[in-house]
Structures are given as C-alpha cells and as structure tokens.
Scaffold this active site. Structure first.
Site, PDB file in Angstrom:
ATOM      1  N   VAL A 194      13.289 -16.060  -5.952  1.00 18.93           N
ATOM      2  CA  VAL A 194      12.034 -15.671  -5.660  1.00 18.93           C
ATOM      3  C   VAL A 194      11.280 -16.327  -4.379  1.00 18.93           C
ATOM      4  O   VAL A 194      10.766 -15.682  -3.787  1.00 18.93           O
ATOM      5  CB  VAL A 194      11.100 -15.867  -7.031  1.00 18.93           C
ATOM      6  N   CYS A 213      14.876 -12.821 -16.364  1.00 22.26           N
ATOM      7  CA  CYS A 213      13.635 -11.907 -16.412  1.00 22.26           C
ATOM      8  C   CYS A 213      13.783 -10.959 -17.821  1.00 22.26           C
ATOM      9  O   CYS A 213      13.019 -11.522 -18.757  1.00 22.26           O
ATOM     10  CB  CYS A 213      13.403 -10.960 -15.407  1.00 22.26           C
TER      11      CYS A 213
END
Length: 439
Positions: free
Chosen positions: A22, A265
């Site tokens: 990320v 996630c």
C-alpha cells in the site's frame, strides 16, 4: 499558505510510513508531484528500494529506479515532513482479535517526530474509533502537541488490490476524512494530486473507518455463500463453475466464485468489525458465519485431495503431492495469511508433506513465516497428485504436456489433478482420463 500549496512549491514534504503493498505505490505516486520521504523500519526492504528493486512487484523495478522518493529507515528524518501517511499492516492475533501493535508503533514513531502544523492520515484498516480513541492519544503523548490545535488527523482507507494491473491507485475513488472541515478539505486536495478519479469526503473519521471494514466484509460474505454452495454441489456431483457461469448470464448476478479467502484484507477485516460489535454487546451472525465457512475451505480442499488419492489407489501416507501456488492470490509475491497453508497443514495430519512450487512468492518470507522451502518446478517428477492452488498466469499457461511430465509413469486414471480455481481445460483433462476435481 496552505499545506497543499507548500507541498506543491516543494517547501514541505510528504512522509509515507510503511512501504509495503500500500505505502510504496502511494509514495511513488506522490513523488511525481511533491517531495516524498519513504520510511520503513525494515532496513533490508529500504536497501532493496534504494537499489531499484521492488520486492512487492506492484510498480516494478524500473519505476523504483526512476522515482524521486527518498527511502529511509531513520525515524528522525520524519521531522522534515508535515503530511504523514501511515500505511502499516493491521493483522489479527491467533484468537482472531485485532493486532493493533503495528499501527500503535507507527503512531509512536510519528508522534516522536511530529512538528506543529502537521497532518497525520491513517490508511491502515481498523475498526471504527481506533484513529480517534487510540492513535490520536498516542500522537499527543509522544509529541506533547494537541490534536486540532497543533496538528490535524484524518483517515483514508487503502483500497489497493495487490497484483491488480487494472484497478490501480490512481483510478480507484479514495475515501477521505478529517477531524474537522478544514482538515477534510486539505486532505482531500492533497490526495486529489494523485487520484485521477477523485475522492469521496466521508462525514467523519468513523464513517471512513467503517466503510473499509464493511466493503471487505461484504465480499467475504458473498464468497462464503459461493463456498457453501460449492461444498453442497460437490456432494451432488455437479460442477459448481458451470452452475455459476449459467447464473451469471442474468444481468444482476454478482459474479462471485468459490475459493480460498486469505490475505491481509478480506480474510482479516471482518474480524475487526466482529470484535468491536461484540464489545458493544452484539454478537455477529452473518459475518462470523461467513468467516467460519471461508476459514474452513483449506481443510475441505485437503479432504477432497485425500478422497481422490484413495480412489486412485494411492497409499495416502506415501503419496507425493505437489502444490502449485502459495501466495494468498494470483500474480503477487504476498504470502500473508495464505489459506494454501491450511491445505498444507491439513495434509500434514494425514502424514503427507507436500512439495510447494511458487515462482511468484517471496521465498524468504515463505521460509520465515511458514517454514516452507519453495521448490523449482523443473525439479519435480513422479508426483501422485498435482494441486493448482493459486491461479498465477504462469500456471494458467501450463500445457497438459508439461502437467503430465510432473506425474509418475502410471496410468492417467491414477494421476490426481486438483484444480481449485477451475482454470484448466476440464474437458481436455477428462478426455485424457485424469482423476480430476475442482472447487
């Protein structure tokens, strides 16, 4: 002059704290517009970036070589920045409760190096309330500054999909939030520098936090439904992929498929929601049930492998099982929370020590995290069972001749081929007489 204009005029810098899947693409994107510091505690990772190597494969080595990001593991350099983006992982503990230690640790580091007039934006996935109830007090304690007066805080959940070359940072709408209207507008303007499709201004930090865990929980539940159907259809001896493909001809079909649900996630975020809900006295029913189904898929696949081995007249304990793929999803080196590991552990219970092949995976991470030594596909022969666990492009393009070369020299009906993602040509495989199974 606003911080936005100071950044554009190169009078201030952005610092990205946490340079994984990320943070690193985010740092690279911002570096095309403003001065950026890329900070990570992992000195080895920083060394790779400085040498033009992208261990995540998210942007590639060429981009890393060309970027102007200043990579560092020295936390005192964060004093040079006034806009901090925290993008560290938020995993779960063995008891499925949130592990906030990475985000708490990052908050301490940023707090120790925070200067007046700064902004701190969290991208790490958390349950509603973490930013304001846990992170801000840490920032205030470590810095001696007061939030809302000396510095501002916001939250903007990450939405990067590792390995996805279509849905990239710049073309995914970014949710942004701030502790007040001023911070919300400033944070939105700064993110709009790199988000081409624009941002969505959430009404509060808690709304933005909740949006992230809800969107992944929704996906988790839908996949769990398909996994449950796949288990039932397996008993009915009906091909679940054929059923789903037929269903998907309707315009409002959601187009979810069964599979292993791991990663950092979808396989984690629902537990953050469940944890906070239970603290408030509500015990999740749908979300928790979905998690239980998805967490049990590795064992279900392993039992299917055992059944096919027995039907192929194999001695289970002596069977040579080869698994193609270890990462949590296709075309990424990320092995975090890989559910292929659940298959491996379940096979271990039957005395099987499978051989694992994955040219995409981070070999050092596989060894450190799971104690798994990856094997090159060219070194494999005499397999009794081949399990295609992850649909890497490199595996999807394997021909039947190459697949056959991995098996032992015996009749095709005794060669077990497990196609978890249903990516192989089923008709061709069945024509050759292989013992075939797909999820």
């Amino acid at each position: 002059m606003s911080l936005y204009h100071e950044l554009l005029n190169k009078k201030e810098k952005i610092a990205v704290v946490g340079l994984g899947y990320v943070g690193m693409p985010l740092a690279v994107a911002f570096a095309k517009k403003v001065d950026v510091l890329g900070f990570d505690l992992n000195e080895k990772k920083i060394g790779l970036y400085k040498n033009g190597i992208d261990p995540t494969n998210e942007v590639g080595n060429d981009v890393i070589k060309e970027t102007s990001v200043e990579f560092t593991s020295q936390e005192d350099r964060l004093k040079e920045a006034k806009f901090h983006i925290v993008a560290v992982p938020t995993p779960i503990n063995s008891d499925k409760t949130p592990d906030l230690s990475p985000v708490e640790g990052a908050s301490k580091i940023v707090g120790r190096n925070l200067v007046k007039g700064s902004y701190v934006v969290y991208e790490s996935t958390v349950y509603p309330g973490v930013t304001e109830d846990i992170c801000i007090p840490i920032l205030e304690y470590e810095s001696g500054l007061k939030c809302g007066i000396d510095f501002k805080v916001g939250y903007s959940p990450e939405r990067i999909n590792p390995g996805d070359k279509v849905h990239r940072l710049e073309n995914i709408i970014k949710i942004v939030s701030g502790i007040d209207t001023e911070s919300l507008n400033e944070i939105a303007k700064i993110y709009e520098l790199v988000i081409k499709v624009g941002v969505h201004k959430a009404g509060s930090i808690k709304v933005a936090e909740a949006a992230k865990v809800v969107e992944n929980s929704q996906r988790d539940i839908n996949i769990a439904f398909m996994n449950e159907l796949a288990m039932v259809f397996d008993r009915m001896e009906i091909d679940s992929k054929e059923i789903i493909d037929a269903m998907n001809t309707k315009w409002n079909a959601l187009k979810f498929y069964p599979g292993l649900v791991g990663g950092h996630c979808i396989g984690v975020d629902p537990y953050y929601f469940i944890y906070e809900a239970e603290k408030l006295g509500y015990h999740s029913q749908i979300i928790l049930s979905g998690r239980k189904i998805n967490d049990g898929m590795g064992k279900f696949v392993a039992e299917a492998i055992i059944k096919k081995l027995i039907l192929a007249n194999k001695v289970v304990r002596q069977a040579k099982v080869v698994i193609l793929g270890l990462t949590f999803k296709e075309n990424t080196p990320d092995t975090r929370n890989s559910k292929v590991v659940d298959i491996i552990e379940s096979l271990n219970e039957y005395g099987i020590k499978p051989i694992i092949i994955d040219p995409e995976a981070d070999a050092s991470e596989a060894k450190r995290e799971y104690g798994i030594d990856l094997v090159d596909i060219s070194d494999v022969e005499d397999a009794d069972c081949l399990v295609l666990a992850v649909a890497h492009d490199i595996f999807k393009n394997i021909g039947l001749k190459e697949i056959d070369s991995l098996f032992g020299n015996f009749e095709n009906e005794n060669k077990v081929l497990i196609d978890i993602k249903s990516v192989l040509n089923k008709n061709e495989i069945k024509e050759k007489g292989y013992s075939y199974w797909s999820l």
